[in-house]
Scaffold this active site. Structure first.
Site, mmCIF file in Angstrom:
data_model
loop_
_atom_site.group_PDB
_atom_site.id
_atom_site.type_symbol
_atom_site.label_atom_id
_atom_site.label_comp_id
_atom_site.label_asym_id
_atom_site.label_seq_id
_atom_site.Cartn_x
_atom_site.Cartn_y
_atom_site.Cartn_z
ATOM 1 C CD GLU A 56 -7.829 15.101 -3.528
ATOM 2 O OE1 GLU A 56 -7.359 13.963 -3.635
ATOM 3 O OE2 GLU A 56 -8.642 15.426 -2.621
ATOM 4 N NE ARG A 194 -8.453 13.589 28.956
ATOM 5 C CZ ARG A 194 -8.918 13.739 30.196
ATOM 6 N NH1 ARG A 194 -9.938 14.569 30.397
ATOM 7 N NH2 ARG A 194 -8.381 13.083 31.203
ATOM 8 C CG ASP A 210 -9.078 9.306 39.754
ATOM 9 O OD1 ASP A 210 -8.842 9.125 40.962
ATOM 10 O OD2 ASP A 210 -8.252 9.077 38.852
ATOM 11 C CG LEU A 214 -12.915 10.114 31.458
ATOM 12 C CD1 LEU A 214 -13.346 8.712 31.058
ATOM 13 C CD2 LEU A 214 -11.418 10.155 31.719
#
Length: 350
Positions: A56, A194, A210, A214
Site C-alpha cells: 500500500e 527451492r 548422494d 540442496l
C-alpha cells in the site's frame, strides 16, 4: 464492465504484482496494491521483501497527483495492517490519505491484524469490499496462511519415481551413482521451486549416498535453509552440507556447538522427530519446507499427516527392483508433462 468484474480485474493485477516478490517476503505475505481513479490505474506497488515498505505504501507513493487519492479505490490482496511492526500501519495511511474505498482479497490471519485493519478503516468511514478472488488470494499466500492457522510451516513433499514405483536402485555406497529419473527440464524446475521455499530437508541415507548440495544453483534466486537428519553425526565433514556456503541445520541427538552457517539442533529421537522438526521451523519463523527424501522420511511425514502438497514426477523407466517410492493418498490438482516425464501435484484428501 460492471463493478464486480472491475474489482476482480484489478485484484488479479494485485496478485500479479505480489507474485513478483515470491521467495523474498517470507515470513511476510506476498502483497500487491493497485490504486484506481475514474477507471484509470494511477498507482501500483508490491511488498518487495521482509522489512521493506508494504504494498500500500509503495502504491500510494507511486501516485503522481496525490490529490486524486481522495476519490480513488485502492485494491489490495490482503487486509491492510493495523499495527506498528517494522513499518507503520497501512490502514492508518489509507485513512490519512483520505482514500474512500478499499477492495480486499482476503483477511489477514495474523492475530496482530485479523480484522483490526478492516475495522479501523470502517470506523473511519471507508467503504470496504471484502473477499474478492478469495480462493486465488489464499493460494498465493498458502505459506503465510498455514503458519498462522496451523501454527506450522507449509510442507511440500517431493520425489521422482520410475513407472514401476521405485525412487532409486539399491545402493550401499556413494560411489554408486543414483538412478537418473528426472530430466534436465525437471531438474531445473526443482531448483526453481527451492528458490522460493524457506527450507529443504533430507534424511541421513540420502545425505550419505548422494552428497547433495540442496541449493538452487540451477536457478537465480536465494537458497533454502538446508536441513538434514543425522542422529549420530555420520555425514563426513568434507560433504557439501558442511561447506558453509549457505545456512544449514543438522538435526542430531548430540550436543554440538553451532558454527557461523551451520546450526546443530538436538532432538529427542525416542519421540516423533517429524513433529519436533516441524515445531523447530515454526519457532524460527521458516514458513515453508520441502521434504525431498528418502522414502522413510517422506513416509514419516505422510503417516504423521504433516503435509500440504505433494509433487510426484514419474518417468517411463522400468527397473523391476530398487528402493520403493512412498505411498500417499491424495487429490490430484494439477498434471503436467515435461517431455516423457509426468509431474503430478496433489493435496490431502479432506
Amino acid at each position: 464492465m460492471n463493478k464486480m468484474n472491475q474489482d476482480e480485474l484489478y485484484m488479479k493485477r494485485c496478485l500479479q504484482l505480489a507474485q513478483q516478490a515470491e521467495g523474498y517476503t517470507a515470513p511476510n505475505p506476498m502483497v500487491g496494491a493497485v490504486i484506481v481513479c475514474d477507471n484509470v490505474v494511477i498507482g501500483e506497488g508490491y511488498h518487495q521483501g521482509c522489512g521493506e515498505p508494504h504494498a500500500e505504501v509503495n502504491a500510494i507513493c507511486s501516485v503522481k497527483d496525490q490529490n486524486l487519492l481522495n476519490k480513488s479505490t485502492i485494491y489490495v490482496n490482503l487486509e491492510p495492517c493495523s499495527h506498528y511492526g517494522k513499518t507503520p500501519p497501512c490502514a492508518q495511511l489509507i485513512i490519512d490519505k483520505k482514500i474512500p474505498r478499499v477492495v480486499i482479497g482476503m483477511g489477514d490471519p495474523n492475530p496482530k491484524v485479523n480484522g483490526k485493519g478492516i475495522q479501523l478503516l470502517r470506523d473511519a468511514g471507508v467503504d470496504i469490499i471484502e473477499n474478492v478472488l478469495l480462493r486465488e488470494c489464499q493460494l498465493l499466500n498458502k505459506r503465510f496462511l498455514t503458519m498462522h492457522t496451523k501454527k506450522r510451516p507449509f510442507i511440500m513433499l517431493k520425489w521422482a519415481e520410475t513407472q514401476d514405483g521405485f525412487i532409486d536402485i539399491l545402493r550401499t555406497t556413494s560411489e554408486t551413482s543414483p538412478l537418473r529419473i528426472s530430466n534436465e527440464v525437471t531438474k531445473t524446475l526443482n531448483h526453481q521451486i527451492r528458490s522460493v521455499e524457506s527450507a529443504i530437508l533430507v534424511g541421513t541415507n540420502t545425505a550419505l549416498l548422494d552428497n547433495p548440495h540442496l541449493t538452487s544453483r540451477k536457478w537465480s534466486g536465494r537458497n533454502p535453509v538446508r536441513m538434514v537428519i543425522d542422529k549420530t553425526l555420520r555425514i563426513p565433514l568434507d560433504y557439501h552440507l558442511y561447506d558453509e556456503s549457505t545456512s544449514t541445520v543438522i538435526f542430531t541427538d548430540k550436543t554440538v556447538e553451532s558454527k557461523e552457517n551451520t546450526t546443530f539442533v538436538k532432538l529427542d529421537f525416542s519421540h516423533n522427530i517429524v513433529s519436533q522438526i516441524v515445531d523447530y521451523l515454526y519457532q524460527v519463523n521458516l514458513s515453508s519446507l520441502i521434504v525431498e527424501g528418502g522414502t522413510q522420511l517422506l513416509q514419516a511425514f505422510i503417516d504423521t499427516h504433516l503435509w500440504d502438497e505433494v509433487h510426484v514426477e514419474t518417468s517411463p523407466i522400468v527397473i523391476g527392483t530398487g528402493v520403493k517410492a512412498p505411498k500417499v493418498t491424495m487429490k490430484t490438482v494439477e498434471t503436467k508433462w515435461y517431455d516423457e516425464n509426468k509431474m503430478v501435484i496433489g493435496v490431502p484428501v479432506v
